[in-house]
Write a protein that holds these residues in place. Sequence first.
Motif, PDB file in Angstrom:
ATOM      1  N   TRP A 242       9.526 -23.714 -11.957  1.00 18.62           N
ATOM      2  CA  TRP A 242      10.863 -23.567 -12.306  1.00 18.62           C
ATOM      3  C   TRP A 242      11.229 -24.156 -13.488  1.00 18.62           C
ATOM      4  N   GLY A 243      11.767 -23.331 -14.284  1.00 16.24           N
ATOM      5  CA  GLY A 243      12.281 -23.991 -15.755  1.00 16.24           C
ATOM      6  C   GLY A 243      13.936 -24.214 -15.098  1.00 16.24           C
ATOM      7  N   PHE A 247      19.731 -19.825 -17.768  1.00 17.52           N
ATOM      8  CA  PHE A 247      21.062 -20.050 -17.584  1.00 17.52           C
ATOM      9  C   PHE A 247      21.497 -19.014 -16.357  1.00 17.52           C
ATOM     10  N   VAL A 248      20.462 -18.083 -15.819  1.00 23.81           N
ATOM     11  CA  VAL A 248      20.824 -17.466 -14.840  1.00 23.81           C
ATOM     12  C   VAL A 248      19.922 -17.836 -13.405  1.00 23.81           C
ATOM     13  N   PHE A 249      18.546 -17.831 -13.765  1.00 22.53           N
ATOM     14  CA  PHE A 249      17.775 -18.377 -12.434  1.00 22.53           C
ATOM     15  C   PHE A 249      17.936 -19.968 -12.420  1.00 22.53           C
ATOM     16  N   ASP A 250      18.983 -20.456 -12.225  1.00 19.03           N
ATOM     17  CA  ASP A 250      19.174 -21.798 -12.229  1.00 19.03           C
ATOM     18  C   ASP A 250      18.565 -22.555 -11.093  1.00 19.03           C
ATOM     19  N   PRO A 251      18.934 -23.864 -10.885  1.00 22.89           N
ATOM     20  CA  PRO A 251      18.450 -24.654  -9.529  1.00 22.89           C
ATOM     21  C   PRO A 251      18.906 -24.167  -8.211  1.00 22.89           C
ATOM     22  N   THR A 252      19.951 -23.452  -8.462  1.00 24.43           N
ATOM     23  CA  THR A 252      20.676 -22.826  -7.158  1.00 24.43           C
ATOM     24  C   THR A 252      19.783 -21.821  -6.595  1.00 24.43           C
ATOM     25  N   PHE A 253      19.077 -21.076  -7.449  1.00 27.60           N
ATOM     26  CA  PHE A 253      18.041 -20.232  -6.975  1.00 27.60           C
ATOM     27  C   PHE A 253      16.917 -20.636  -6.478  1.00 27.60           C
ATOM     28  N   LEU A 254      16.315 -21.950  -7.064  1.00 27.62           N
ATOM     29  CA  LEU A 254      15.385 -22.879  -6.412  1.00 27.62           C
ATOM     30  C   LEU A 254      15.628 -23.317  -5.122  1.00 27.62           C
TER      31      LEU A 254
END
Length: 305
Positions: A242-243, A247-254
Amino acid sequence: MITAELKNYYPFTGNRLDLDGLSYHYLDEGTGAPVVMVHGNPSWSFYYRNLVLALRDRYRCIVPDHIGCGFSDKPGDERYDYTLSRRVDDLERLIDHLGITEKITLVLHDWGGMIGMTYAARHPERIGRLVLLNTAAFHLPKEKTFPLGLKICRDTALGSFLVRGFNAFSVGASIVGCKKNPMPRDLQQAYRAPYDSWQNRIATLRFVQDIPLFSGDRNFDLVSQVADSLVKFRGLPISIYWGELDFVFDPTFLKEWIRRFPEAQVHRYPDAGHYILEDMKDEVIPLIENFLDTTFPVPASESRC
């Protein structure tokens, strides 16, 4: 058509499957256990080129270009329904066409997560391992605001004009998609190459317009069903890369992936962006190799719930 310059980056011949008169381009490289890599928007099979080169000596690497992307046909709306369920149908037809009977390892990025996991929800018995790269297979997390740039592209005539008239989505992604190791200009151009005209940019726009945000949106219920199905895969070998500057798939998705798959191997890159296989390729690709070489596919039917 692959130009001489692009061939230096993408040294593959490619294959084609006829989908009701549409040409569906895919890579089928190497032999061994099948690894199916599903790309997102606005990339194409090019995104996985280095991983294919690293794995094809001992794995069968299958990498489609979605219709409208890469070297696949780019029809108008009258010939193709640019929606999630159709994307999954296409992937299903490809896998069936190839006659794959072994457990599949799915490698998923961006929209590839939703497409790949919808396929997995249809056929959990076929899935053996998961590799997740800045992606999702569930609705926008509650703590995440839908990015303004995506909202403009999804909901406004201006956004449509910018995406199709100026290739804004592909150009922007190639610039901001790598944070620690920005792409050189020739690599940016390679990512943008398939999207060189108004007609050829139709998929980059339709992907954004197909994002279901509210009940009643097309595919909202399908995303809900796939999210509910993820528990079936909890016991599979799963590795996440995970990068965190995406700006879209940020740490909230992780965070949501970790909640759903608490036993997954997780590799975080705080200074990397969306195109993690590009931005951190020297670190991430060997880790994926090691994951595949040291784990074994597990039938989803035997997963722990």
